[in-house]
Motif scaffolding. Structure first.
Motif, mmCIF file in Angstrom:
data_model
loop_
_atom_site.group_PDB
_atom_site.id
_atom_site.type_symbol
_atom_site.label_atom_id
_atom_site.label_comp_id
_atom_site.label_asym_id
_atom_site.label_seq_id
_atom_site.Cartn_x
_atom_site.Cartn_y
_atom_site.Cartn_z
ATOM 1 N N LEU A 161 65.732 -128.477 -105.252
ATOM 2 C CA LEU A 161 64.327 -128.248 -104.898
ATOM 3 C C LEU A 161 63.564 -127.467 -105.963
ATOM 4 N N LYS A 162 64.255 -126.490 -106.580
ATOM 5 C CA LYS A 162 63.553 -125.606 -107.523
ATOM 6 C C LYS A 162 63.549 -126.133 -108.949
ATOM 7 N N ILE A 198 69.476 -125.823 -103.513
ATOM 8 C CA ILE A 198 68.382 -124.933 -103.967
ATOM 9 C C ILE A 198 67.929 -125.391 -105.350
ATOM 10 N N GLU A 199 68.908 -125.698 -106.211
ATOM 11 C CA GLU A 199 68.569 -126.186 -107.559
ATOM 12 C C GLU A 199 67.798 -127.517 -107.463
ATOM 13 N N GLU A 242 64.450 -120.896 -97.044
ATOM 14 C CA GLU A 242 63.175 -120.474 -97.630
ATOM 15 C C GLU A 242 62.617 -121.574 -98.553
ATOM 16 N N GLU A 243 63.471 -122.114 -99.413
ATOM 17 C CA GLU A 243 63.013 -123.166 -100.338
ATOM 18 C C GLU A 243 62.575 -124.424 -99.576
ATOM 19 N N LEU A 298 68.095 -121.012 -99.108
ATOM 20 C CA LEU A 298 67.808 -122.458 -99.035
ATOM 21 C C LEU A 298 66.763 -122.744 -97.956
ATOM 22 N N ILE A 315 59.203 -123.871 -98.072
ATOM 23 C CA ILE A 315 58.149 -123.997 -99.098
ATOM 24 C C ILE A 315 57.899 -125.491 -99.388
ATOM 25 N N HIS A 316 59.001 -126.234 -99.550
ATOM 26 C CA HIS A 316 58.897 -127.657 -99.887
ATOM 27 C C HIS A 316 58.169 -128.446 -98.788
#
Ligand code: PLP
Length: 397
Positions: free
Chosen positions: A280-281, A277-278, A74-75, A72, A78-79
């Motif tokens: 964001l992804k 995580i979902e 990591e995500e 998370l 990135i975001h």
């Protein structure tokens, strides 16, 4: 039992008191239209809920690192790198149960007793509460209608002293819906650099901006290192009850913040983080649509309010709040303050709003009266609520 002295300095979020009053009236059978609550009325998007349910089934039900699951962090890195156009590493991210602990932990980790912290007033009441709690000095910066509910940078400069350690910004802003313009962010950044001040940028409403892109002060040259960003999932993905938010810090501070997590909550719920995580992804359609619906409603509510005698309201630029000026309505009704108006609307009009003082005591010289309405509520309720307000405000003999 004798309490510690410091607990007397702790404030609260008045909204929760009004909510309790509204719920009590509702349980007594009273019909209330509520504009009081600061959370999206939409359900969490299905893909996020499914990810959370699957995570529980897959036994993501144990402790995880205090700073958050590496995947998370990591995500989020990135975001934030993408949306703020800065380079953020996962070890600069700390995940917490909601965005609120980021305020608590940052003030604890960075502010000493006697330090001055500038905070928005009216504003989210937790800032002032926590500054007082640790015996620091809370210095309000007025958020004023004349500046479109933004900050007067000249005034800001005039209240900076050698003791100023931090400036708290919140844009889009609770309770006014105001947004700080890029040129003002640049001027504030210049002041922060000149006077070596930390910026705490509460960006929890960054996903709900109506015109153009969201601007963060952290994106301005040389500002990332002196800025803490608070953001989260509560508002953008309608996940208030999941309790998940995060902060972006430089890595040394991030380690202290995570340690405050270890000392208090241990960690954020593991399956909640998998769901995040979902968020964001996965597809962003629901979140984007929600922001569009808020924009449409903002027009409906502002036009309705401006049609009430003695009420005038600016169009908000983000979040899901409006902050109409009700000075004339109060005068017409013989009320001393917006608290009396709020009580009258609740008990006689069947409409729940929050008064100005739920967002801090009035600034020196502040004469006008305001109330906050959250339009995170259905269109039918907005129409009904505004019609009740009009009747109550214009109809009183
Ligand atoms: N900051 C502001 C300005 C808010 O309005 C809120 C919630 O109302 C928060 C932070 C806290 O959000 P969370 O529910 O994620 O703790």
């Amino acid at each position: 039992m004798q309490t510690a002295k410091r607990i007397e300095n702790l404030g609260t979020e008045n909204a929760f008191k009004v909510l309790a009053e509204v719920n009590k009236l509702k349980s007594q059978g009273k019909d209330i239209v509520s504009f009081a609550i600061g959370e999206p009325d939409f359900n969490t998007p299905e893909n996020i809920k499914e990810a959370g349910i699957k995570a529980i089934r897959d036994n993501y039900t144990h402790y995880n690192p205090s700073a958050g699951l590496p995947a998370l962090r990591e995500e989020i890195a990135i975001h934030i790198s993408k949306t703020r156009k800065i380079k953020v590493d996962p070890d600069e991210v700390v995940v917490t149960p909601g965005g609120k602990p980021i305020i608590f932990f940052s003030i604890f980790a960075l502010i000493n007793p006697g330090d001055e912290v500038i905070y928005p007033n009216p504003g989210f009441p937790i800032y002032e509460s926590l500054i007082n709690f640790i015996d620091a000095v809370a210095v309000p910066i007025p958020i004023i209608e004349e500046k479109n509910f933004s900050i007067d940078v000249n005034y800001l400069e005039s209240i900076i002293t050698p003791k100023t350690k931090m400036i708290i910004l919140n844009s889009p802003h609770n309770p006014t819906g105001g947004v700080i313009e890029q040129k003002d962010l640049e001027a504030i950044a210049e002041l922060a650099i000149k006077h070596n001040i930390i910026i705490f940028s509460d960006e929890i409403y960054s996903g709900i901006v109506y015109d153009g892109e969201f601007n963060s002060i952290a994106s301005i040259k040389d500002m990332k290192e002196r800025t803490i960003i608070l953001d989260g999932f509560s508002k953008t993905y309608s996940m208030t009850g999941w309790r998940i938010g995060y902060g972006i810090f430089n890595r040394d501070i991030a380690a202290h913040i995570a340690n405050l997590g270890t000392n208090s909550v241990s960690c954020t719920a593991t399956f909640t983080q998998i769901a995040a995580i979902e968020a964001l992804k996965g597809p962003q359609d629901d979140s984007i649509k929600m922001a569009e619906v808020f924009k449409k409603r903002s027009k409906l509510i502002v036009d309705g309010l401006n049609d009430i005698k003695g009420v005038s309201c600016l169009y908000p630029k983000g979040a899901f709040y409006v902050f109409p000026n009700v000075s004339q309505a109060c005068r017409n009704l013989g009320f001393e303050s917006s608290v009396e108006l709020q009580q009258y609307l609740l008990h006689e009009g069947g409409v729940a709003v929050l008064p100005r003082n739920s967002f801090g005591v009035k600034n020196k010289g502040e004469k006008d009266e305001y109330i906050r309405l959250s339009y995170a509520t259905g269109e039918k309720d907005i129409i009904e609520g505004i019609s009740r307000m009009k009747k109550a405000i214009e109809g009183k003999k």
